[in-house]
Scaffold this motif. Structure first.
Motif, PDB file in Angstrom:
ATOM      1  N   ALA A   1       0.809  -1.222   0.000  1.00 10.20           N
ATOM      2  CA  ALA A   1       0.000   0.000   0.000  1.00 10.20           C
ATOM      3  C   ALA A   1       0.836   1.263   0.000  1.00 10.20           C
ATOM      4  N   GLY A   2       2.057   1.199   0.526  1.00  7.43           N
ATOM      5  CA  GLY A   2       2.886   2.397   0.595  1.00  7.43           C
ATOM      6  C   GLY A   2       3.815   2.499  -0.599  1.00  7.43           C
ATOM      7  N   ASN A   3       5.116   2.515  -0.327  1.00  6.76           N
ATOM      8  CA  ASN A   3       6.118   2.590  -1.381  1.00  6.76           C
ATOM      9  C   ASN A   3       6.255   1.213  -2.026  1.00  6.76           C
ATOM     10  N   LEU A   4       5.811   1.080  -3.274  1.00  4.52           N
ATOM     11  CA  LEU A   4       5.783  -0.226  -3.923  1.00  4.52           C
ATOM     12  C   LEU A   4       7.178  -0.802  -4.086  1.00  4.52           C
ATOM     13  N   ALA A   5       8.144   0.037  -4.470  1.00  6.81           N
ATOM     14  CA  ALA A   5       9.514  -0.466  -4.669  1.00  6.81           C
ATOM     15  C   ALA A   5      10.064  -1.062  -3.376  1.00  6.81           C
ATOM     16  N   ASP A   6       9.898  -0.355  -2.256  1.00 11.78           N
ATOM     17  CA  ASP A   6      10.386  -0.878  -0.977  1.00 11.78           C
ATOM     18  C   ASP A   6       9.618  -2.133  -0.567  1.00 11.78           C
ATOM     19  N   ALA A   7       8.312  -2.171  -0.852  1.00 10.38           N
ATOM     20  CA  ALA A   7       7.518  -3.337  -0.485  1.00 10.38           C
ATOM     21  C   ALA A   7       7.963  -4.580  -1.257  1.00 10.38           C
ATOM     22  N   LEU A   8       8.267  -4.423  -2.553  1.00 13.10           N
ATOM     23  CA  LEU A   8       8.710  -5.569  -3.340  1.00 13.10           C
ATOM     24  C   LEU A   8      10.066  -6.078  -2.874  1.00 13.10           C
ATOM     25  N   ARG A   9      10.874  -5.210  -2.275  1.00  7.04           N
ATOM     26  CA  ARG A   9      12.150  -5.665  -1.717  1.00  7.04           C
ATOM     27  C   ARG A   9      11.942  -6.559  -0.502  1.00  7.04           C
ATOM     28  N   GLN A  10      10.743  -6.545   0.086  1.00 12.02           N
ATOM     29  CA  GLN A  10      10.454  -7.418   1.214  1.00 12.02           C
ATOM     30  C   GLN A  10      10.232  -8.862   0.781  1.00 12.02           C
ATOM     31  N   ILE A  11       9.916  -9.091  -0.497  1.00  7.00           N
ATOM     32  CA  ILE A  11       9.562 -10.433  -0.965  1.00  7.00           C
ATOM     33  C   ILE A  11      10.813 -11.088  -1.553  1.00  7.00           C
ATOM     34  N   PRO A  12      11.325 -12.164  -0.961  1.00 12.43           N
ATOM     35  CA  PRO A  12      12.548 -12.791  -1.486  1.00 12.43           C
ATOM     36  C   PRO A  12      12.286 -13.513  -2.808  1.00 12.43           C
ATOM     37  N   ALA A  13      13.268 -13.443  -3.698  1.00 14.34           N
ATOM     38  CA  ALA A  13      13.129 -14.096  -5.002  1.00 14.34           C
ATOM     39  C   ALA A  13      12.968 -15.597  -4.864  1.00 14.34           C
ATOM     40  N   ASP A  14      13.609 -16.196  -3.871  1.00 14.60           N
ATOM     41  CA  ASP A  14      13.557 -17.648  -3.702  1.00 14.60           C
ATOM     42  C   ASP A  14      12.158 -18.144  -3.368  1.00 14.60           C
ATOM     43  N   LEU A  15      11.279 -17.245  -2.907  1.00 14.16           N
ATOM     44  CA  LEU A  15       9.929 -17.645  -2.521  1.00 14.16           C
ATOM     45  C   LEU A  15       8.948 -17.567  -3.688  1.00 14.16           C
ATOM     46  N   ILE A  16       9.359 -16.991  -4.820  1.00 22.25           N
ATOM     47  CA  ILE A  16       8.440 -16.757  -5.931  1.00 22.25           C
ATOM     48  C   ILE A  16       8.434 -17.951  -6.881  1.00 22.25           C
ATOM     49  N   LYS A  17       7.253 -18.469  -7.173  1.00 22.88           N
ATOM     50  CA  LYS A  17       7.099 -19.580  -8.112  1.00 22.88           C
ATOM     51  C   LYS A  17       6.868 -19.059  -9.522  1.00 22.88           C
ATOM     52  N   THR A  18       5.882 -18.186  -9.698  1.00 22.87           N
ATOM     53  CA  THR A  18       5.582 -17.624 -11.010  1.00 22.87           C
ATOM     54  C   THR A  18       5.164 -16.168 -10.848  1.00 22.87           C
ATOM     55  N   VAL A  19       5.253 -15.431 -11.955  1.00 21.17           N
ATOM     56  CA  VAL A  19       4.736 -14.070 -12.038  1.00 21.17           C
ATOM     57  C   VAL A  19       3.771 -14.021 -13.212  1.00 21.17           C
ATOM     58  N   GLU A  20       2.535 -13.623 -12.953  1.00 24.45           N
ATOM     59  CA  GLU A  20       1.530 -13.503 -14.005  1.00 24.45           C
ATOM     60  C   GLU A  20       1.396 -12.036 -14.402  1.00 24.45           C
ATOM     61  N   VAL A  21       1.560 -11.765 -15.691  1.00 26.31           N
ATOM     62  CA  VAL A  21       1.388 -10.413 -16.228  1.00 26.31           C
ATOM     63  C   VAL A  21       0.055 -10.392 -16.963  1.00 26.31           C
ATOM     64  N   ILE A  22      -0.895  -9.646 -16.429  1.00 28.65           N
ATOM     65  CA  ILE A  22      -2.263  -9.638 -16.961  1.00 28.65           C
ATOM     66  C   ILE A  22      -2.525  -8.248 -17.530  1.00 28.65           C
ATOM     67  N   THR A  23      -2.328  -8.106 -18.822  1.00 32.42           N
ATOM     68  CA  THR A  23      -2.504  -6.797 -19.452  1.00 32.42           C
ATOM     69  C   THR A  23      -3.964  -6.501 -19.759  1.00 32.42           C
ATOM     70  N   SER A  24      -4.772  -7.541 -19.912  1.00 30.41           N
ATOM     71  CA  SER A  24      -6.189  -7.349 -20.216  1.00 30.41           C
ATOM     72  C   SER A  24      -7.017  -8.169 -19.226  1.00 30.41           C
ATOM     73  N   PRO A  25      -7.135  -7.705 -17.967  1.00 28.09           N
ATOM     74  CA  PRO A  25      -7.807  -8.499 -16.935  1.00 28.09           C
ATOM     75  C   PRO A  25      -9.287  -8.678 -17.238  1.00 28.09           C
ATOM     76  N   SER A  26      -9.819  -9.832 -16.842  1.00 26.55           N
ATOM     77  CA  SER A  26     -11.237 -10.100 -17.025  1.00 26.55           C
ATOM     78  C   SER A  26     -12.050  -9.302 -16.008  1.00 26.55           C
TER      79      SER A  26
END
Length: 832
Positions: free
Chosen positions: A202-227
């Motif tokens: 909700a606050g600074n997005l860049a700082d918030a994403l630094r909280q999430i470790p890369a090793d914990l991420i399985k996939t990233v979904e890019v949804i340019t045209s959401p339903s």
């Protein structure tokens, strides 16, 4: 799609092999299929993940003759159905490339029976040929009718890094050196974690994403045209980060970490599952320690005929930060195809910066004495998300009902304390800005989907979001040794901002002949707002709270996605969607932040939502060893939320930046992504994007009167990654990327390049690994320049990002796991 059969020289059937045709269909093969009225159905999933194995092969053998009598292919949710099955005893063989064949013996079928095989798990295959090990794995990028999926599991260079290290490599995304994320040129993106909004973001997005470790991420979904099922927020689209979740029986613990000259990380990821109960717990911490610097050259034009003010400023700083995230998840299988899941996620961000500011001002042909200022800024936040989700599936059908709740709260502290120094370096005066903000959300959501016919599925649901934003801010002054008192010359106050969003949607999926999938939908959102400003609770203004009149608004938001198979290995897609961007908490906060008295930022609680209409055409194909994805898009933004800068009316030489609804913005762009498997062990990925932008809005002329201005230009960027696997568990990965000049309404930002090189060695027992990653190692760092030009001032601001880094990484797995049945689950805003 159909099934062919690989045979040994003796003619004995071996593993069924997937082949492509115009559409997935029920395809009898081998001897003539028996004529009957029974059905066999089920779901095929990955054994270690709650993810469907899309288009898996299902082959049916007659147990008595051991001959192939029938077969089909699962759909994109892993579901399969065999019809017109005669009574008898059969053997099923479930297979897909990269997985071990799963045999199911003695499947007894009676007349008219509907046989539900439930969830069938496939385990990843590993074949050993001499000293060479070839392991089946998913493609790096998967293209769906409404999204692109980046599988991040095998990213070597991201080990020990954070979510931003992953996002830098995802097609259509761009991340600048300061961590700002954009999707096809738009920074207005909605980021979800496991399909849910999170107060961590909700606050600074860049700082918030630094909280999430890369090793914990399985996939990233890019949804340019959401339903229509998704919230309309995020005019540029949606980024959905899916974290790893273990669903195996037993107890296990993974430990990952890394240490380097710029940051260090440590993460623990554990799970426990016994019977119907599963628990997942992970905790991750990250610390940073990094110098930074900036140079500012600015000319401020006063009224006509007055002498311009020349300003030069140098800032040397050191950043220190601690980021942590902890999550506990629980799932429990209830009777009769029901499940209950719950989770708690905690986030901590403590970022501080010590600055030394040296400013020189030339005014009226005289050089003023340099001013010195030491500033300590504190950017702190704590957040919590709590969710409970219920899911009811119906046997033998894709019908399901879900009900979800979520409560989120984040506290944001953005304070600074400054010491104004004399020429000898002694403190003359002290200044404080105390700024405390909160963001709370409570969400209720219900969704229902049901098949209407063999070619039509219907989805509908409703959602209500209650949101409250508060900001309490004031300024204090003190002498060298005296206590702080309220500064009567600076604005202080309190903002209460309550928002209620009621939404309903209906969406359909048509499966048409010729491999066409049509997904139209319609969403309606009604937003009501109550806001007040008034005296600060901790000091400053003591005025009576006053209501801010912000009109309620409703939005009808259509969407449509169309996908079509072209030949055996290509597909076309078209998407149109209308979305809105509501202002973020930083956009609304009216605190007058003067941590740098030459560059002042203030929010605007009167902001209206931004509306965007987006059209995209995409094409993807598999040409032997090469996968290509090409897209063209256009985006029209109205009531565009942007930052506009003007000279200060009270501080000589200062520029004030405010967030406002500028006007309109047009974007036209293209993106090309390619994956080339040069050998079974060597792959190369390349991404190229080009965009033309036109922006128009209002700014102030030299006399302070509003005037229409515009800016336009091209921006391009590219990236190339390569990964090579060697014997004995060695993997090498390299990355090179460049982002070109980017325009804004009042200026532009120059381009930049980034690169990395990483290696990892897995232990022979497959339980752990060690690695080394170097980023931007040929120089100490980079200069990152932004240029603003207007009738009132010219500014050249250059940040020095010391991002040259080397880090060592490690990981190890503890515990013993056995197979477990995987249960479908559902969550807020999750797309099927």
């Amino acid at each position: 799609m159909g099934i062919t059969l690989a045979q040994t020289p003796t003619g004995v059937p071996t593993q069924p092999v997937l082949t492509q045709s115009s559409q997935p269909a029920h395809t009898p093969v081998g001897e003539t299929a028996s004529k009957g009225n029974a059905k066999i159905s089920g779901y095929v999933v990955d054994s270690t993940l709650t993810k469907a194995v899309e288009y898996a092969n299902i082959a049916v053998y007659n147990t008595a003759t051991d001959k192939l009598v029938d077969g089909t292919v699962a759909d994109d949710k892993g579901k399969f159905t065999l019809t017109k099955v005669a009574p008898g005893t059969y053997k099923l063989l479930i297979s897909f490339l990269g997985y071990n064949v799963k045999p199911i013996e003695n499947v007894v079928i009676t007349k008219g029976q509907i046989k539900d095989m439930g969830v069938i798990r496939l385990s990843a295959s590993t074949r050993t040929l001499g000293e060479v090990t070839v392991a089946g794995k998913k493609a790096l990028v998967e293209d769906k009718v409404d999204r692109l999926i980046y599988n991040a599991d095998n990213d070597v260079a991201a080990k020990g890094g954070d979510a931003l290290d992953i996002l830098r490599k995802v097609p259509m995304l761009a991340v600048d050196p300061t961590g700002n994320v954009s999707l096809q040129g738009s920074s207005s993106v909605r980021v979800l974690i496991n399909g849910k909004p999170s107060s961590i973001l909700a606050g600074n997005l860049a700082d918030a994403l630094r909280q999430i470790p890369a090793d914990l991420i399985k996939t990233v979904e890019v949804i340019t045209s959401p339903s229509a099922k998704y919230d309309a927020e995020g005019s540029g689209g949606i980024i959905n980060i899916i974290t790893k979740k273990n669903t195996l029986q037993g107890l296990h613990l993974d430990m990952d970490g890394g240490t380097g000259n710029r940051n260090s990380t440590l993460g623990l990821n554990g799970s426990f599952r016994k019977g119907k109960l599963g628990l997942n717990l992970n905790g991750n911490g990250r610390i940073i320690y990094n110098p930074s610097a900036s140079d500012l050259n600015q000319t401020t034009f006063l009224a006509s005929g007055a002498t311009p003010v020349q300003t030069r400023q140098r800032i040397d700083a050191f950043d220190k930060g601690t980021f942590a995230q902890y999550a506990l998840g629980m799932d429990y299988d209830l009777p009769k195809n029901q499940s209950l899941t719950a989770g708690v996620r905690l986030g901590i961000r403590n970022l501080s910066q010590d600055q030394h500011q040296l400013t020189n001002t030339l005014s009226s042909e005289r050089v003023a004495a340099p001013t010195k200022r030491d500033v300590n800024t504190q950017n702190l936040s704590n957040s919590i998300d709590v969710n409970i989700d219920y899911l009811h599936t119906y046997e033998g059908s894709s019908k399901e009902f879900s009900f979800s709740t979520q409560y989120s709260r984040s506290t944001l502290t953005n304070n600074f304390e400054a010491n104004n120094l004399d020429t000898l370096g002694l403190i003359k005066t002290r200044q404080q800005n105390l700024n405390y903000a909160t963001n709370q959300e409570f969400i209720l959501q219900a969704d229902y989907q049901t098949p209407v016919s063999k070619v039509l599925q219907l989805e509908f649901g409703a959602k209500n979001t209650l949101r409250r934003v508060t900001s309490d801010y004031n300024y204090l002054l003190a002498g060298p040794t005296t206590d702080f008192v309220v500064d009567p010359s600076r604005p202080s106050g309190l903002l209460n901002y309550d928002q209620n969003i009621a939404a309903a949607y209906v969406a359909t999926t048509f499966t048409l002949p010729g491999g066409i999938v049509l997904k139209p939908g319609l969403r309606y959102e009604y937003t009501s707002i109550q806001a007040q400003t008034g005296g600060s609770q901790t000091g400053g203004s003591t005025g009576v709270p006053m209501s801010i009149l912000i009109p309620d608004y409703g939005r009808l938001l259509p969407s449509i996605n169309v996908g079509k198979k072209v030949g055996e290995s290509s597909s076309l897609k078209f998407g149109y969607t209308r979305r809105i961007r509501r202002p973020f908490i930083d956009d609304l906060n009216p605190n007058f932040n003067t941590a740098n008295p030459l560059n002042i930022r203030v929010g605007n609680p009167y902001l209206k939502p931004e509306t965007v209409d987006r059209i995209e055409i995409g094409y993807s194909t598999q040409l032997k060893k090469t996968y290509l994805n090409f897209s063209l898009y256009t985006r029209l933004n109205t009531d565009d939320i942007q930052s506009i800068s003007q000279r200060s009316d009270t501080l000589v030489g200062a520029v004030v930046t405010r967030v406002t609804n500028l006007g309109k913005e047009y974007n036209y762009g293209t993106n090309l992504f390619a994956t080339i498997n040069l050998t079974p062990r060597w792959s190369v990925n390349a991404n190229l994007d080009i965009m033309y932008r036109f922006i128009q809005g209002l700014a102030l002329d030299i006399n302070g009167l509003s005037t229409t201005i515009s800016n336009q230009g091209f921006r391009w960027g590219g990236r190339m990654d390569t990964q090579i696997q060697f014997d004995k568990g060695w993997v090498l990965q390299a990355n090179l990327g460049y982002r070109g000049k980017d325009i804004a309404l009042q200026g532009y930002r120059i381009g930049f390049a980034q690169y990395s090189l990483g290696a990892r060695k897995s232990f022979t027992n497959k339980r752990g690994s060690v690695g080394l990653v170097a980023e931007n190692f040929l120089t100490q760092g980079m200069g990152f320049t932004s240029v603003l030009n207007s009738a009132q001032f010219n500014q050249d601001f250059r940040q020095y990002i010391y991002n040259s880094s080397v880090r060592a990484t490690f990981s190890y797995k503890f515990g013993s796991l056995n197979g477990a049945r995987v249960k479908k689950s559902k969550s807020l805003s999750e797309e099927n």
